[in-house]
Motif scaffolding. Structure first.
Motif, PDB file in Angstrom:
ATOM      1  N   TRP A 185      39.117  -6.778 -69.429  1.00 16.99           N
ATOM      2  CA  TRP A 185      39.166  -6.849 -70.862  1.00 16.99           C
ATOM      3  C   TRP A 185      37.865  -6.635 -71.670  1.00 16.99           C
ATOM      4  O   TRP A 185      37.869  -5.978 -72.500  1.00 16.99           O
ATOM      5  CB  TRP A 185      39.668  -8.361 -71.175  1.00 16.99           C
ATOM      6  CG  TRP A 185      39.717  -9.056 -72.283  1.00 16.99           C
ATOM      7  CD1 TRP A 185      40.291  -8.416 -73.408  1.00 16.99           C
ATOM      8  CD2 TRP A 185      38.492  -9.618 -72.916  1.00 16.99           C
ATOM      9  NE1 TRP A 185      39.758  -8.990 -74.537  1.00 16.99           N
ATOM     10  CE2 TRP A 185      38.612  -9.801 -74.181  1.00 16.99           C
ATOM     11  CE3 TRP A 185      37.604 -10.496 -72.234  1.00 16.99           C
ATOM     12  CZ2 TRP A 185      38.023 -10.872 -75.176  1.00 16.99           C
ATOM     13  CZ3 TRP A 185      36.672 -11.297 -73.147  1.00 16.99           C
ATOM     14  CH2 TRP A 185      37.100 -11.608 -74.371  1.00 16.99           C
ATOM     15  N   ALA A 186      36.650  -7.116 -70.804  1.00 16.99           N
ATOM     16  CA  ALA A 186      35.396  -7.303 -71.532  1.00 16.99           C
ATOM     17  C   ALA A 186      35.060  -5.713 -71.632  1.00 16.99           C
ATOM     18  O   ALA A 186      34.445  -5.247 -72.742  1.00 16.99           O
ATOM     19  CB  ALA A 186      34.217  -7.848 -70.826  1.00 16.99           C
ATOM     20  N   ASP A 187      35.295  -4.891 -70.542  1.00 12.58           N
ATOM     21  CA  ASP A 187      34.840  -3.431 -70.702  1.00 12.58           C
ATOM     22  C   ASP A 187      35.724  -2.461 -71.324  1.00 12.58           C
ATOM     23  O   ASP A 187      35.333  -1.461 -71.809  1.00 12.58           O
ATOM     24  CB  ASP A 187      34.748  -2.623 -69.315  1.00 12.58           C
ATOM     25  CG  ASP A 187      33.857  -3.592 -68.286  1.00 12.58           C
ATOM     26  OD1 ASP A 187      32.778  -4.278 -68.994  1.00 12.58           O
ATOM     27  OD2 ASP A 187      33.709  -3.290 -67.280  1.00 12.58           O
ATOM     28  N   GLY A 188      36.943  -3.058 -71.620  1.00 10.11           N
ATOM     29  CA  GLY A 188      38.027  -2.269 -72.389  1.00 10.11           C
ATOM     30  C   GLY A 188      38.136  -2.608 -73.832  1.00 10.11           C
ATOM     31  O   GLY A 188      37.434  -2.302 -74.725  1.00 10.11           O
ATOM     32  N   PRO A 189      39.151  -3.458 -74.341  1.00 11.27           N
ATOM     33  CA  PRO A 189      39.895  -3.859 -75.505  1.00 11.27           C
ATOM     34  C   PRO A 189      38.386  -4.690 -76.245  1.00 11.27           C
ATOM     35  O   PRO A 189      38.347  -4.139 -77.585  1.00 11.27           O
ATOM     36  CB  PRO A 189      40.827  -4.785 -75.177  1.00 11.27           C
ATOM     37  CG  PRO A 189      41.340  -4.288 -74.004  1.00 11.27           C
ATOM     38  CD  PRO A 189      40.241  -3.933 -73.209  1.00 11.27           C
ATOM     39  N   LYS A 190      37.830  -5.554 -75.717  1.00 11.86           N
ATOM     40  CA  LYS A 190      36.738  -6.316 -76.311  1.00 11.86           C
ATOM     41  C   LYS A 190      35.554  -5.160 -76.672  1.00 11.86           C
ATOM     42  O   LYS A 190      35.184  -5.428 -77.758  1.00 11.86           O
ATOM     43  CB  LYS A 190      36.461  -7.374 -75.442  1.00 11.86           C
ATOM     44  CG  LYS A 190      35.030  -8.044 -76.230  1.00 11.86           C
ATOM     45  CD  LYS A 190      34.535  -9.452 -75.473  1.00 11.86           C
ATOM     46  CE  LYS A 190      33.771 -10.172 -76.256  1.00 11.86           C
ATOM     47  NZ  LYS A 190      32.583  -9.603 -76.706  1.00 11.86           N
ATOM     48  N   ALA A 191      35.313  -4.361 -75.656  1.00  7.54           N
ATOM     49  CA  ALA A 191      34.073  -3.516 -76.098  1.00  7.54           C
ATOM     50  C   ALA A 191      34.422  -2.549 -77.121  1.00  7.54           C
ATOM     51  O   ALA A 191      33.592  -2.213 -77.941  1.00  7.54           O
ATOM     52  CB  ALA A 191      33.696  -2.751 -74.649  1.00  7.54           C
ATOM     53  N   GLN A 192      35.540  -1.966 -77.195  1.00 10.33           N
ATOM     54  CA  GLN A 192      36.203  -1.199 -78.483  1.00 10.33           C
ATOM     55  C   GLN A 192      35.976  -1.936 -79.567  1.00 10.33           C
ATOM     56  O   GLN A 192      35.573  -1.419 -80.761  1.00 10.33           O
ATOM     57  CB  GLN A 192      37.605  -0.591 -78.008  1.00 10.33           C
ATOM     58  CG  GLN A 192      37.619   0.382 -76.941  1.00 10.33           C
ATOM     59  CD  GLN A 192      38.750   1.346 -77.046  1.00 10.33           C
ATOM     60  OE1 GLN A 192      39.171   1.526 -78.028  1.00 10.33           O
ATOM     61  NE2 GLN A 192      39.310   1.887 -75.877  1.00 10.33           N
ATOM     62  N   ALA A 193      36.507  -2.959 -79.693  1.00 13.76           N
ATOM     63  CA  ALA A 193      36.524  -3.924 -80.822  1.00 13.76           C
ATOM     64  C   ALA A 193      35.053  -4.124 -81.533  1.00 13.76           C
ATOM     65  O   ALA A 193      34.783  -4.054 -82.680  1.00 13.76           O
ATOM     66  CB  ALA A 193      37.369  -5.368 -80.559  1.00 13.76           C
ATOM     67  N   ASP A 194      34.266  -4.641 -80.470  1.00  9.95           N
ATOM     68  CA  ASP A 194      32.809  -4.653 -80.703  1.00  9.95           C
ATOM     69  C   ASP A 194      32.100  -3.450 -81.108  1.00  9.95           C
ATOM     70  O   ASP A 194      31.341  -3.497 -82.176  1.00  9.95           O
ATOM     71  CB  ASP A 194      32.084  -5.288 -79.477  1.00  9.95           C
ATOM     72  CG  ASP A 194      32.477  -6.666 -79.222  1.00  9.95           C
ATOM     73  OD1 ASP A 194      32.945  -7.446 -79.895  1.00  9.95           O
ATOM     74  OD2 ASP A 194      32.225  -7.140 -77.946  1.00  9.95           O
ATOM     75  N   ALA A 195      32.594  -2.269 -80.473  1.00  8.67           N
ATOM     76  CA  ALA A 195      31.956  -1.046 -81.137  1.00  8.67           C
ATOM     77  C   ALA A 195      32.688  -0.585 -82.611  1.00  8.67           C
ATOM     78  O   ALA A 195      31.723  -0.307 -83.228  1.00  8.67           O
ATOM     79  CB  ALA A 195      32.420   0.184 -80.168  1.00  8.67           C
ATOM     80  N   THR A 196      33.479  -1.077 -82.877  1.00 12.62           N
ATOM     81  CA  THR A 196      34.320  -0.728 -84.446  1.00 12.62           C
ATOM     82  C   THR A 196      33.432  -1.659 -85.263  1.00 12.62           C
ATOM     83  O   THR A 196      32.981  -1.148 -86.179  1.00 12.62           O
ATOM     84  CB  THR A 196      35.620  -1.075 -84.511  1.00 12.62           C
ATOM     85  OG1 THR A 196      36.364  -0.308 -83.626  1.00 12.62           O
ATOM     86  CG2 THR A 196      36.035  -1.021 -85.900  1.00 12.62           C
ATOM     87  N   GLY A 197      33.039  -2.841 -84.870  1.00 15.37           N
ATOM     88  CA  GLY A 197      32.496  -3.752 -85.697  1.00 15.37           C
ATOM     89  C   GLY A 197      30.852  -3.121 -85.927  1.00 15.37           C
ATOM     90  O   GLY A 197      30.361  -3.164 -87.032  1.00 15.37           O
ATOM     91  N   ALA A 198      30.185  -2.669 -84.763  1.00 11.38           N
ATOM     92  CA  ALA A 198      29.003  -2.080 -85.009  1.00 11.38           C
ATOM     93  C   ALA A 198      29.122  -0.573 -85.813  1.00 11.38           C
ATOM     94  O   ALA A 198      28.160  -0.424 -86.614  1.00 11.38           O
ATOM     95  CB  ALA A 198      28.428  -1.462 -83.572  1.00 11.38           C
TER      96      ALA A 198
END
Length: 239
Positions: A185-198
């Motif tokens: 989860w951390a490497d997939g969905p969460k990382a993508q959501a965090d990247a969108t925020g950035a």
């Protein structure tokens, strides 16, 4: 940022046309413990039977039907026309493949982790021929249907509260796997959501740096598998 959009997985499913004890053809009833699943029907007709907090429901399926269901929803695909096909969009790519699903086997099997594991993984046994793997998949489906029909009868008589023993069993069966799932989860969905925020932070400053990393990814050819609900064509879409 790698990975399919949203950290999801996509597969093509040709639903089994094997008949069951109640005369309906289709797949193995099961639930997912951590992931929401979506259907986009591309051909044929049929239905999906569900057991959830809404009790028992039957949803007709035809080309263009789109529906999804949250973790804990028991779902059983019914192949009415004999040629039902759909695209499955699965939340949390990697987690379902790592054992997120729990079959609706009879209560005695659900209560015995070793018996459950043996029944759930029988089609993956080494050295099976393709024919034997299909036969093992069908036997697993039939066992799940047996448990499902008994559960459906209880839900229709008692309401959604009858689901609680299955949900308890499901949580026990998967509890030891959650640390590895958390990494997926951390490497997939969460990382993508965090990247969108950035990206949004950068765009607010008129900074286009991430746009300069634009690229196209190709998943390549799919792999064919014996799935829970039908013959699958899948891709590894994890980052």
């Amino acid at each position: 940022m790698g990975g399919f959009p949203g950290g999801t997985a996509v597969s093509l499913v040709t639903v089994y046309d094997w008949p069951t004890v109640d005369g309906q053809a289709g797949g193995s009833p099961h639930l997912h413990t951590a992931s929401t699943e979506g259907y986009v029907v591309t051909g044929g007709t049929g239905a999906v039977e569900t057991l959830s907090g809404n009790g028992y429901e039957r949803h007709d399926l035809a080309r263009g039907s789109v529906l999804w269901f949250t973790p804990g929803t028991v779902h059983r695909l019914i192949n009415g026309s004999g040629d039902l096909q759909l695209v499955v969009v699965m939340q949390n790519a990697g987690i379902p493949e790592a054992g997120d699903a729990v079959f609706t086997f009879p209560e005695a099997v659900l209560a015995d982790p070793e018996a459950y594991l043996a029944a759930a993984t029988a089609p993956a046994a080494p050295d099976l021929t393709e024919t034997e793997r299909g036969e093992a998949t069908r036997a697993r489906r039939d066992l799940a249907v047996d448990g499902y029909l008994a559960l459906r009868e209880r839900v229709e008589a008692e309401g959604p509260a009858a689901m609680k023993p299955l949900w308890d069993s499901a949580a026990r069966l998967v509890s030891s796997r959650t640390e590895s799932w958390r990494r997926l989860w951390a490497d997939g969905p969460k990382a993508q959501a965090d990247a969108t925020g950035a990206h949004l932070d950068a765009l607010a400053k008129a900074d286009p740096a991430h746009l300069c990393d634009a690229h196209v990814a190709d998943a390549g050819d799919p792999a064919a598998k014996w799935g829970m609900c039908g013959r699958l064509e899948t891709w590894d879409l994890r980052p």
